[in-house]
Motif scaffolding. Structure first.
Motif, PDB file in Angstrom:
ATOM      1  N   GLY A  18       0.817  -1.207   0.000  1.00 57.56           N
ATOM      2  CA  GLY A  18       0.000   0.000   0.000  1.00 57.56           C
ATOM      3  C   GLY A  18       0.849   1.254   0.000  1.00 57.56           C
ATOM      4  O   GLY A  18       0.550   2.229  -0.709  1.00 57.56           O
ATOM      5  N   TYR A  19       1.913   1.233   0.767  1.00 58.98           N
ATOM      6  CA  TYR A  19       2.821   2.375   0.818  1.00 58.98           C
ATOM      7  C   TYR A  19       3.511   2.582  -0.533  1.00 58.98           C
ATOM      8  O   TYR A  19       3.652   3.712  -1.000  1.00 58.98           O
ATOM      9  N   TYR A  22       1.292   4.201  -2.972  1.00 57.62           N
ATOM     10  CA  TYR A  22       1.181   5.637  -2.688  1.00 57.62           C
ATOM     11  C   TYR A  22       2.410   6.390  -3.184  1.00 57.62           C
ATOM     12  O   TYR A  22       2.301   7.442  -3.809  1.00 57.62           O
ATOM     13  N   SER A  27      -1.347   7.152  -5.025  1.00 56.81           N
ATOM     14  CA  SER A  27      -2.667   6.601  -4.734  1.00 56.81           C
ATOM     15  C   SER A  27      -2.915   6.541  -3.221  1.00 56.81           C
ATOM     16  O   SER A  27      -2.402   5.671  -2.524  1.00 56.81           O
ATOM     17  N   VAL A  28      -3.719   7.481  -2.752  1.00 58.33           N
ATOM     18  CA  VAL A  28      -4.071   7.500  -1.331  1.00 58.33           C
ATOM     19  C   VAL A  28      -4.913   6.276  -0.986  1.00 58.33           C
ATOM     20  O   VAL A  28      -4.804   5.712   0.104  1.00 58.33           O
ATOM     21  N   MET A  29      -5.736   5.827  -1.931  1.00 56.32           N
ATOM     22  CA  MET A  29      -6.575   4.655  -1.700  1.00 56.32           C
ATOM     23  C   MET A  29      -5.716   3.399  -1.472  1.00 56.32           C
ATOM     24  O   MET A  29      -6.049   2.570  -0.624  1.00 56.32           O
ATOM     25  N   SER A  30      -4.630   3.265  -2.217  1.00 55.65           N
ATOM     26  CA  SER A  30      -3.715   2.133  -2.006  1.00 55.65           C
ATOM     27  C   SER A  30      -3.110   2.184  -0.612  1.00 55.65           C
ATOM     28  O   SER A  30      -2.986   1.156   0.061  1.00 55.65           O
ATOM     29  N   LEU A  31      -2.728   3.370  -0.182  1.00 54.80           N
ATOM     30  CA  LEU A  31      -2.152   3.527   1.149  1.00 54.80           C
ATOM     31  C   LEU A  31      -3.159   3.147   2.227  1.00 54.80           C
ATOM     32  O   LEU A  31      -2.845   2.378   3.139  1.00 54.80           O
ATOM     33  N   ILE A  32      -4.380   3.650   2.104  1.00 51.55           N
ATOM     34  CA  ILE A  32      -5.416   3.351   3.099  1.00 51.55           C
ATOM     35  C   ILE A  32      -5.733   1.856   3.118  1.00 51.55           C
ATOM     36  O   ILE A  32      -5.781   1.227   4.180  1.00 51.55           O
ATOM     37  N   ALA A  33      -5.953   1.274   1.923  1.00 56.73           N
ATOM     38  CA  ALA A  33      -6.275  -0.152   1.848  1.00 56.73           C
ATOM     39  C   ALA A  33      -5.125  -1.002   2.384  1.00 56.73           C
ATOM     40  O   ALA A  33      -5.359  -1.980   3.110  1.00 56.73           O
ATOM     41  N   LEU A  35      -2.833  -0.165   4.611  1.00 55.22           N
ATOM     42  CA  LEU A  35      -2.735  -0.043   6.067  1.00 55.22           C
ATOM     43  C   LEU A  35      -3.887  -0.750   6.779  1.00 55.22           C
ATOM     44  O   LEU A  35      -3.688  -1.402   7.807  1.00 55.22           O
ATOM     45  N   VAL A  36      -5.090  -0.633   6.229  1.00 55.84           N
ATOM     46  CA  VAL A  36      -6.255  -1.286   6.861  1.00 55.84           C
ATOM     47  C   VAL A  36      -6.122  -2.806   6.782  1.00 55.84           C
ATOM     48  O   VAL A  36      -6.239  -3.508   7.799  1.00 55.84           O
TER      49      VAL A  36
END
Length: 102
Positions: A18-19, A22, A27-33, A35-36
């Protein structure tokens, strides 16, 4: 109490993926997904470490990622990152299912 090192490494790979999404594409969505799902996978690995038969969280997380990333791989045909994550997640699902049986 045996520590589920494979589960924690899988969780770290998800978060790192995810990082990287990003950093490379913004891609903020990749980072959020990342991390979640990485967090849920780490929690699942913690639960498996505490009780080897408690694979529900880890299995649900890796199963969801197998389906989602598998569909993305089928749609895009790109091995990186969807194919890699789908494959890792499928291996994790199989490991967890065999882990509970044995």
């Amino acid at each position: 109490m045996a520590i589920d090192w494979v589960g924690f490494a899988y969780a770290a790979a998800i978060a790192l993926g995810g990082y990287m999404g990003y950093k490379r594409k913004g891609s903020v969505m990749s980072l959020i997904a990342g991390l979640v799902f990485g967090g849920f996978s780490a929690y699942g690995a913690y639960r498996v470490s505490s009780d080897p038969n408690d694979v529900k969280v880890a299995l649900l997380t890796s199963g969801t990622l197998t389906a989602v990333m598998g569909m993305r791989f089928k749609k895009s045909g790109k091995l990186m990152p969807a194919g890699i994550m789908a494959g890792l997640s499928l291996l994790m699902v199989l490991r967890l299912l065999l882990f509970t049986i044995v």
